[in-house]
Design a protein around this motif. Sequence first.
Motif, PDB file in Angstrom:
ATOM      1  N   LEU A  32      54.513  42.521  52.243  1.00 17.73           N
ATOM      2  CA  LEU A  32      53.135  42.105  52.038  1.00 17.73           C
ATOM      3  C   LEU A  32      52.415  42.878  50.938  1.00 17.73           C
ATOM      4  N   ALA A  33      52.814  44.112  50.739  1.00 17.18           N
ATOM      5  CA  ALA A  33      52.207  44.879  49.645  1.00 17.18           C
ATOM      6  C   ALA A  33      52.561  44.236  48.305  1.00 17.18           C
ATOM      7  N   ALA A  34      53.761  43.688  48.229  1.00 15.27           N
ATOM      8  CA  ALA A  34      54.178  43.008  46.997  1.00 15.27           C
ATOM      9  C   ALA A  34      53.412  41.710  46.829  1.00 15.27           C
ATOM     10  N   LEU A  35      53.200  41.033  47.938  1.00 24.95           N
ATOM     11  CA  LEU A  35      52.438  39.781  47.879  1.00 24.95           C
ATOM     12  C   LEU A  35      51.016  40.069  47.410  1.00 24.95           C
ATOM     13  N   ALA A  36      50.420  41.120  47.954  1.00 28.66           N
ATOM     14  CA  ALA A  36      49.066  41.491  47.542  1.00 28.66           C
ATOM     15  C   ALA A  36      49.049  41.810  46.051  1.00 28.66           C
ATOM     16  N   ASN A  37      50.045  42.534  45.603  1.00 34.17           N
ATOM     17  CA  ASN A  37      50.143  42.881  44.194  1.00 34.17           C
ATOM     18  C   ASN A  37      50.298  41.619  43.331  1.00 34.17           C
ATOM     19  N   TYR A  38      51.112  40.709  43.814  1.00 35.19           N
ATOM     20  CA  TYR A  38      51.300  39.462  43.074  1.00 35.19           C
ATOM     21  C   TYR A  38      50.002  38.660  43.001  1.00 35.19           C
ATOM     22  N   LEU A  39      49.339  38.569  44.136  1.00 36.82           N
ATOM     23  CA  LEU A  39      48.067  37.841  44.197  1.00 36.82           C
ATOM     24  C   LEU A  39      47.021  38.465  43.277  1.00 36.82           C
ATOM     25  N   LEU A  40      47.075  39.775  43.191  1.00 34.30           N
ATOM     26  CA  LEU A  40      46.135  40.487  42.327  1.00 34.30           C
ATOM     27  C   LEU A  40      46.257  40.010  40.886  1.00 34.30           C
ATOM     28  N   LEU A  41      47.480  39.698  40.486  1.00 34.47           N
ATOM     29  CA  LEU A  41      47.742  39.296  39.111  1.00 34.47           C
ATOM     30  C   LEU A  41      47.486  37.816  38.859  1.00 34.47           C
ATOM     31  N   LEU A  42      47.122  37.118  39.898  1.00 29.10           N
ATOM     32  CA  LEU A  42      46.821  35.702  39.740  1.00 29.10           C
ATOM     33  C   LEU A  42      45.325  35.566  39.464  1.00 29.10           C
ATOM     34  N   GLY A  43      44.987  35.492  38.200  1.00 21.27           N
ATOM     35  CA  GLY A  43      43.584  35.347  37.861  1.00 21.27           C
ATOM     36  C   GLY A  43      42.913  36.647  37.454  1.00 21.27           C
ATOM     37  N   TRP A  44      43.683  37.706  37.449  1.00 23.82           N
ATOM     38  CA  TRP A  44      43.119  38.982  36.999  1.00 23.82           C
ATOM     39  C   TRP A  44      44.208  39.768  36.314  1.00 23.82           C
ATOM     40  N   SER A  45      43.838  40.563  35.344  1.00 26.00           N
ATOM     41  CA  SER A  45      44.842  41.420  34.725  1.00 26.00           C
ATOM     42  C   SER A  45      44.237  42.797  34.498  1.00 26.00           C
ATOM     43  N   PRO A  46      45.049  43.818  34.679  1.00 25.14           N
ATOM     44  CA  PRO A  46      44.546  45.172  34.507  1.00 25.14           C
ATOM     45  C   PRO A  46      44.354  45.479  33.030  1.00 25.14           C
ATOM     46  N   PRO A  47      43.452  46.377  32.704  1.00 25.50           N
ATOM     47  CA  PRO A  47      43.162  46.681  31.300  1.00 25.50           C
ATOM     48  C   PRO A  47      44.390  47.214  30.555  1.00 25.50           C
ATOM     49  N   ASP A  48      45.243  47.941  31.250  1.00 27.59           N
ATOM     50  CA  ASP A  48      46.372  48.554  30.550  1.00 27.59           C
ATOM     51  C   ASP A  48      47.650  47.720  30.623  1.00 27.59           C
ATOM     52  N   GLY A  49      47.577  46.560  31.233  1.00 26.24           N
ATOM     53  CA  GLY A  49      48.732  45.684  31.239  1.00 26.24           C
ATOM     54  C   GLY A  49      49.802  46.037  32.260  1.00 26.24           C
ATOM     55  N   ARG A  50      49.634  47.110  32.982  1.00 26.66           N
ATOM     56  CA  ARG A  50      50.615  47.443  34.016  1.00 26.66           C
ATOM     57  C   ARG A  50      50.562  46.395  35.111  1.00 26.66           C
ATOM     58  N   GLU A  51      51.702  46.087  35.664  1.00 30.29           N
ATOM     59  CA  GLU A  51      51.708  45.020  36.649  1.00 30.29           C
ATOM     60  C   GLU A  51      51.941  45.497  38.069  1.00 30.29           C
ATOM     61  N   ILE A  52      52.578  46.641  38.204  1.00 31.18           N
ATOM     62  CA  ILE A  52      52.809  47.156  39.548  1.00 31.18           C
ATOM     63  C   ILE A  52      51.663  48.095  39.915  1.00 31.18           C
ATOM     64  N   LEU A  53      50.806  47.621  40.773  1.00 34.99           N
ATOM     65  CA  LEU A  53      49.650  48.406  41.181  1.00 34.99           C
ATOM     66  C   LEU A  53      49.536  48.355  42.695  1.00 34.99           C
ATOM     67  N   ASP A  54      49.380  49.490  43.315  1.00 38.34           N
ATOM     68  CA  ASP A  54      49.096  49.415  44.739  1.00 38.34           C
ATOM     69  C   ASP A  54      47.590  49.231  44.910  1.00 38.34           C
ATOM     70  N   LEU A  55      47.182  48.999  46.127  1.00 39.94           N
ATOM     71  CA  LEU A  55      45.786  48.687  46.388  1.00 39.94           C
ATOM     72  C   LEU A  55      44.846  49.793  45.921  1.00 39.94           C
ATOM     73  N   GLU A  56      45.305  50.995  46.091  1.00 42.44           N
ATOM     74  CA  GLU A  56      44.459  52.130  45.713  1.00 42.44           C
ATOM     75  C   GLU A  56      44.182  52.126  44.209  1.00 42.44           C
ATOM     76  N   GLU A  57      45.245  51.897  43.438  1.00 41.76           N
ATOM     77  CA  GLU A  57      45.061  51.829  41.990  1.00 41.76           C
ATOM     78  C   GLU A  57      44.230  50.615  41.602  1.00 41.76           C
ATOM     79  N   ALA A  58      44.471  49.526  42.312  1.00 41.23           N
ATOM     80  CA  ALA A  58      43.732  48.307  42.006  1.00 41.23           C
ATOM     81  C   ALA A  58      42.242  48.524  42.224  1.00 41.23           C
ATOM     82  N   VAL A  59      41.896  49.210  43.286  1.00 40.46           N
ATOM     83  CA  VAL A  59      40.487  49.496  43.558  1.00 40.46           C
ATOM     84  C   VAL A  59      39.888  50.250  42.382  1.00 40.46           C
ATOM     85  N   ARG A  60      40.651  51.173  41.864  1.00 42.17           N
ATOM     86  CA  ARG A  60      40.138  52.005  40.791  1.00 42.17           C
ATOM     87  C   ARG A  60      39.831  51.211  39.528  1.00 42.17           C
ATOM     88  N   VAL A  61      40.684  50.276  39.195  1.00 44.81           N
ATOM     89  CA  VAL A  61      40.514  49.602  37.893  1.00 44.81           C
ATOM     90  C   VAL A  61      39.973  48.181  37.989  1.00 44.81           C
TER      91      VAL A  61
END
Length: 616
Positions: A403-432
Amino acid sequence: MLNPWSRLVRSFHIFYGGMSDESTRCTGDTLWRDPLIRGGAGVSVARALGTSRGNERPRGIRCVVGVGSRFSHSRLGHRPQSGHWSYDWRAGSAGIHSVGFGQNVGCVRRRGIPLIPPRGFVTLGAMTVGGITVVRVRYAPSPTGALHIGGARTALFNFLFARHHGGTFVLRVEDTDQTRQVPDSEAKMLQGLKSLGIRWDEGPDIVGAPYGPYRVSERLARHRELAEELLSTGQAYRCFCTPEQLQRDREAFQQQGLPPRYVGRCRDLTREEVEARRARGERHVVRLKTPQTGETIVHDLIRGDVTFDNRVFDDFVIMKADFTPVYNFAVAIDDHDMAITHVIRGEEHLSNTPKQIFVYEALHFPLPAFAHLPMILAPDRSKVSKRHGATAVEEYREQGIILAALANYLLLLGWSPPDGREILDLEEAVRVFSLDRVQHTAAIYDLKKLEWMNHQYMMRLEVDEIAELVKPFIRYSVGEAPPFRDVVALSRERATTLVQLADQMRMFYHPPESYDAAGVAKHFSEEAAARLEILAARLAELEEWDHDHLVAIYDAVSAELGVKRAALIHPTRLAVTGRTVGPGLFELVTLLGREATVERLKTAVARIRSHELALG
RNA sequence: GGCCCCAUAGUCUAGAGGCCUAGGACGCCGGACCCUCAUUCCGGAAACAGCGGUUCGAAUCCGCUUGGGGCUACCA
């Protein structure tokens, strides 16, 4: 209910420019402090910026944010109207829209402007007072089944937004329509959300949460109270039209090629007539009188200003005949009552937002900020539905997706991190996380990438974690040896899902039930049987059972027999696992242990010689 | 039908008028490594929907067209 922020809002009169602190082109951290002049704000901003008109975008200035008691924003290109302040520099190069805060909250931008101004700001949409930011968001699912990926994504973004801003995430169950309820669905949704790592601060399951109840069905009294209020002020009225009548009306409109809308038959009934019909017990609904002129602008955080002509809306129903509220009425009230500052939801709600704004306005509620997320579509570009295979979070879990992978995948659907990294856990996602990097376009989910993502998690998580996760998928007996943890560590490289991992691991605990047919043809000759027999004997005598000693044995035997090592390795793997693919032979055998290895080799030799191979 | 949203490779995306010969990721193809598979590494094919306009200069701003999606309920 008194707007809790109105006092604060009035006490701040600030203009702020050059908010992009990184840009060299901006004027820096310049602040324009100007008392707000009603109707003249645009002018004073313009003066501050050194231009003649308020609707021109001065060079080097990315935006101006204003705070005042009453702002509204005209459309692109419109001039500021008296009594209002509006500006829009979209025509400029930066793609900046107008930004403003006040009773009519607008806060729009495409890129680069923080949603939360850094300091000294009071906004309704995102309130910052003396450095303290108030953000309250909600996810309001209707309990009509399992949690689907679209809803999960919406919840995730709300959660991330709240956490990023140190705000509050509210979960509200939208069980307005009793007829569509699915039993246990609320519990399933909550469970689904939790399993994705999403946590909420207030909700039906949180005891002592301050804005309850969090089930819409339990807020009926409040909805009725406000419906009565609107009735008494004449902003809403009782409509006695029957469904059949309305159906005929709609058909008539359609035949003329006109949009179907309510004709307003009951809009102006006299008080006497209404009372008489009520006394007779005629079933009726309550409709809101909607403005029939002008336009309504939704200041969307993601899309900018979206303008609707008020004439396209009819007097819609707010209370059904059973005197329960309709969604568009209930959400507006509940969002207000729960002091929601940002309404972040799927794009399918954008078209109905004006209706909710009508409710806010009729009730004199301040508007929250709106943000409409792009939809998630099935691979055939249609709306996600049952026939598209797995779409529920629970189904993915059953298929062995972490499920953590699913959350990570969902995160990338419609949003992208500023630095282009794709593997982000929730904690990192909150930050950016930020709303201004949300895509405008609907996204199609792609199982292949989800699987890749899952494999990434499979490799990156601690072995012990994976071991725990895979246990539910193991449907066979697991003995003492080889050590479970080591088997997981060796097998995970070759599995994309937990189901596959469990399958990979089976060979360590159970001898093969059959041998791969192509492998048999290739590796199980009579000579191979002879070689395996020799190997079995040598391995049985091997004193040190480890990788290097095993290699030594194989090297020795290959030299003695004058065959390549591979001619020993492949038959061994097939004999021991029944398969032609799998972990490196020496790693495999090291872990499997002497007893099992030798036994399986002997079994294979016997079966080759008796030709009992291809049986399933 | 009306209204609204959207438009970069098959898919997810970067992109804020010159840093674009359009970058990254998944997938696909080829290669290296290797006992197989997988991992890893290297390489490749693959996109600014179309047409106009603004500009010295457009993937980027504007308009139209086309295409996709949403809404148009006493559903949410």
